[in-house]
Write a protein that holds these residues in place. Structure first.
Motif, PDB file in Angstrom:
ATOM      1  N   UNK A 190       0.822  -1.209   0.000  1.00  0.00           N
ATOM      2  CA  UNK A 190       0.000   0.000   0.000  1.00  0.00           C
ATOM      3  C   UNK A 190       0.858   1.262   0.000  1.00  0.00           C
ATOM      4  N   UNK A 191       2.059   1.196   0.554  1.00  0.00           N
ATOM      5  CA  UNK A 191       2.940   2.369   0.533  1.00  0.00           C
ATOM      6  C   UNK A 191       3.308   2.769  -0.888  1.00  0.00           C
ATOM      7  N   UNK A 192       3.232   1.814  -1.837  1.00  0.00           N
ATOM      8  CA  UNK A 192       3.579   2.079  -3.234  1.00  0.00           C
ATOM      9  C   UNK A 192       2.353   2.214  -4.124  1.00  0.00           C
ATOM     10  N   UNK A 193       1.175   2.061  -3.545  1.00  0.00           N
ATOM     11  CA  UNK A 193      -0.056   2.060  -4.345  1.00  0.00           C
ATOM     12  C   UNK A 193      -0.478   3.483  -4.709  1.00  0.00           C
ATOM     13  N   UNK A 194      -0.634   4.341  -3.714  1.00  0.00           N
ATOM     14  CA  UNK A 194      -1.010   5.732  -3.968  1.00  0.00           C
ATOM     15  C   UNK A 194       0.234   6.561  -4.277  1.00  0.00           C
ATOM     16  N   UNK A 195       0.042   7.633  -5.032  1.00  0.00           N
ATOM     17  CA  UNK A 195       1.147   8.466  -5.491  1.00  0.00           C
ATOM     18  C   UNK A 195       1.060   9.875  -4.906  1.00  0.00           C
ATOM     19  N   UNK A 196       2.210  10.540  -4.805  1.00  0.00           N
ATOM     20  CA  UNK A 196       2.228  11.974  -4.586  1.00  0.00           C
ATOM     21  C   UNK A 196       2.038  12.657  -5.938  1.00  0.00           C
ATOM     22  N   UNK A 197       1.576  13.916  -5.955  1.00  0.00           N
ATOM     23  CA  UNK A 197       1.197  14.523  -7.236  1.00  0.00           C
ATOM     24  C   UNK A 197       2.357  14.755  -8.189  1.00  0.00           C
ATOM     25  N   UNK A 198       3.505  15.240  -7.672  1.00  0.00           N
ATOM     26  CA  UNK A 198       4.648  15.477  -8.544  1.00  0.00           C
ATOM     27  C   UNK A 198       4.257  16.234  -9.796  1.00  0.00           C
ATOM     28  N   UNK A 199       4.757  15.755 -10.933  1.00  0.00           N
ATOM     29  CA  UNK A 199       4.432  16.370 -12.221  1.00  0.00           C
ATOM     30  C   UNK A 199       3.243  15.718 -12.913  1.00  0.00           C
ATOM     31  N   UNK A 200       2.654  14.687 -12.270  1.00  0.00           N
ATOM     32  CA  UNK A 200       1.522  13.973 -12.877  1.00  0.00           C
ATOM     33  C   UNK A 200       0.368  13.886 -11.875  1.00  0.00           C
ATOM     34  N   UNK A 201      -0.211  15.014 -11.496  1.00  0.00           N
ATOM     35  CA  UNK A 201      -1.267  14.988 -10.479  1.00  0.00           C
ATOM     36  C   UNK A 201      -2.521  14.256 -10.927  1.00  0.00           C
ATOM     37  N   UNK A 202      -2.670  14.052 -12.244  1.00  0.00           N
ATOM     38  CA  UNK A 202      -3.841  13.334 -12.738  1.00  0.00           C
ATOM     39  C   UNK A 202      -3.806  11.855 -12.371  1.00  0.00           C
ATOM     40  N   UNK A 203      -2.641  11.346 -11.961  1.00  0.00           N
ATOM     41  CA  UNK A 203      -2.503   9.939 -11.583  1.00  0.00           C
ATOM     42  C   UNK A 203      -2.544   9.809 -10.060  1.00  0.00           C
ATOM     43  N   UNK A 204      -3.554   9.144  -9.569  1.00  0.00           N
ATOM     44  CA  UNK A 204      -3.718   8.969  -8.127  1.00  0.00           C
ATOM     45  C   UNK A 204      -2.961   7.761  -7.590  1.00  0.00           C
ATOM     46  N   UNK A 205      -2.823   6.726  -8.429  1.00  0.00           N
ATOM     47  CA  UNK A 205      -2.227   5.473  -7.972  1.00  0.00           C
ATOM     48  C   UNK A 205      -1.259   4.936  -9.013  1.00  0.00           C
ATOM     49  N   UNK A 206      -0.556   3.882  -8.636  1.00  0.00           N
ATOM     50  CA  UNK A 206       0.327   3.174  -9.558  1.00  0.00           C
ATOM     51  C   UNK A 206      -0.360   1.957 -10.171  1.00  0.00           C
ATOM     52  N   UNK A 207      -1.659   1.867 -10.039  1.00  0.00           N
ATOM     53  CA  UNK A 207      -2.417   0.817 -10.706  1.00  0.00           C
ATOM     54  C   UNK A 207      -2.431   1.101 -12.196  1.00  0.00           C
ATOM     55  N   UNK A 208      -2.166   0.066 -13.002  1.00  0.00           N
ATOM     56  CA  UNK A 208      -2.193   0.251 -14.443  1.00  0.00           C
ATOM     57  C   UNK A 208      -3.587   0.534 -14.950  1.00  0.00           C
ATOM     58  N   UNK A 209      -3.674   1.264 -16.057  1.00  0.00           N
ATOM     59  CA  UNK A 209      -4.983   1.588 -16.633  1.00  0.00           C
ATOM     60  C   UNK A 209      -5.734   0.340 -17.073  1.00  0.00           C
ATOM     61  N   UNK A 210      -5.006  -0.746 -17.290  1.00  0.00           N
ATOM     62  CA  UNK A 210      -5.626  -2.001 -17.718  1.00  0.00           C
ATOM     63  C   UNK A 210      -5.627  -3.043 -16.606  1.00  0.00           C
TER      64      UNK A 210
END
Length: 339
Positions: A190-210
């Motif tokens: 879970x520590x790697x699941x959600x993301x900080x906004x950085x330069x890609x705030x549109x991405x909330x998680x590291x889950x693949x789109x597929x």
């Protein structure tokens, strides 16, 4: 609301294929967040994949050594009131009961809760700029109305917060998310699941789109006695956290063998600082030590005017939560007045 196609797959493999069939596909489970976003024209899926009838995702199962596997479609209510969760992971039960309403908890799912999107006012208003909704348009929250916004882990592009209570407790418990995609299954701490906004705030998680979330596993329980979930908000019920703290100790002979602390309402993801937790190892828990831990956790915190009060609020909340956990007197989610 825009036009969209609809599919109800009969297996996880079919669901993965449906989700991967269109870059504008979205998964529908409880719908407590996605349907609202569709009504506001924030989310405009071209293809809706209804996973509510997928087999094998609505169970809570033993994993050995006392751990539990929670299917992605298990409702928040069923997790919170499951006797095994209440006995082994009361921190998780408490956090879930601190959120939303009974009706929403009956509909909301485990997977959906992890994937819910920010409640930033500008994100929800399609008439305003928002880098999370429309990358490159700006972040008016930085100089606008930002009472509920982040003080940690922000970037020049976004100061939104993650709204989940459940995820904060799961972060403290070091849960693992299971996802299925075209290349098979994988596990995401879970520590790697959600993301900080950085330069890609549109991405909330590291889950693949597929990929599709299928389950969450909880490790061997060690924090069932000394814990608390403290949630501070603008009203006692049915409000998102200004600051929340999931705190837990594994105690031995009056000293801390291990500490876990996760914050909600302050960052784009549940906020943990392992170095701060390590400061309590081998220590007799007391307020002075808690104050030093709070300072370490909040190192680098930045307010934006309307939310600057959160820094001091978070400091006091951490100290209070650690005091509750050390005393074994968790915050009641029925009588929400701060103990």
């Amino acid at each position: 609301m825009n036009r969209f196609s609809y599919a109800r797959p009969g297996s996880v493999a079919d669901a993965v294929r449906e989700v991967g069939s269109s870059p504008a596909a979205k998964v529908l489970a409880g719908g407590t967040n996605l349907v609202d976003l569709m009504k506001y024209n924030v989310e405009r899926p071209a293809h809706l994949v209804d996973v509510t009838r997928l087999p094998g995702l609505k169970e809570i199962e033993e994993t050995g050594e006392g751990g539990l596997r929670i299917g992605a479609l298990v409702s928040n209510s069923d997790v919170a009131y499951d006797p095994r969760v209440q006995e082994r992971y009361p921190l998780l039960s408490s956090a879930i009961l601190a959120g939303a309403t009974a009706q929403l908890r009956n509909a909301a799912t485990t997977g959906g809760n992890l994937l819910q999107r920010t409640r930033c006012y500008y994100f929800y208003d399609a008439a305003t700029p928002c880098n999370k909704r429309a990358p490159g348009t700006g972040c008016p929250a930085k100089t606008g109305v930002n009472r509920i916004h982040a003080i940690l882990g922000t970037s020049e592009h976004c100061i939104a917060t993650h709204p989940s209570d459940m995820a904060v407790a799961m972060a403290a418990l070091e849960a693992v998310i299971h996802a299925s995609g075209p290349n098979g299954e994988r596990e995401i701490p879970i520590a790697e699941f959600h993301r900080l906004p950085g330069d890609t705030p549109e991405r909330d998680t590291n889950l693949g789109a597929d990929e599709v979330v299928t389950a969450v596993t909880l490790p061997t329980p060690r924090f069932a006695t000394n814990y608390t979930y403290l949630k501070l908000r603008d009203r006692l019920s049915y409000a998102f956290a200004l600051v929340s703290v999931a705190a837990a100790f594994d105690m031995e002979g009056g000293t801390v063998r291990e500490a876990r602390i996760a914050l909600g309402g302050v960052a784009h993801k549940p906020w943990r600082v392992p170095e701060a937790e390590a400061m309590l190892k081998g220590v007799v828990p007391e307020r002075g030590a808690f104050a030093m831990v709070a300072e370490r956790i909040l190192q680098g915190a930045q307010g934006y005017g309307g939310n600057s009060f959160k820094i001091e609020l978070a400091r006091l909340a951490i100290i209070r939560a650690l005091s509750q956990a050390a005393a074994g007197t968790p915050q009641s989610q029925t009588d929400k007045r701060i103990q």
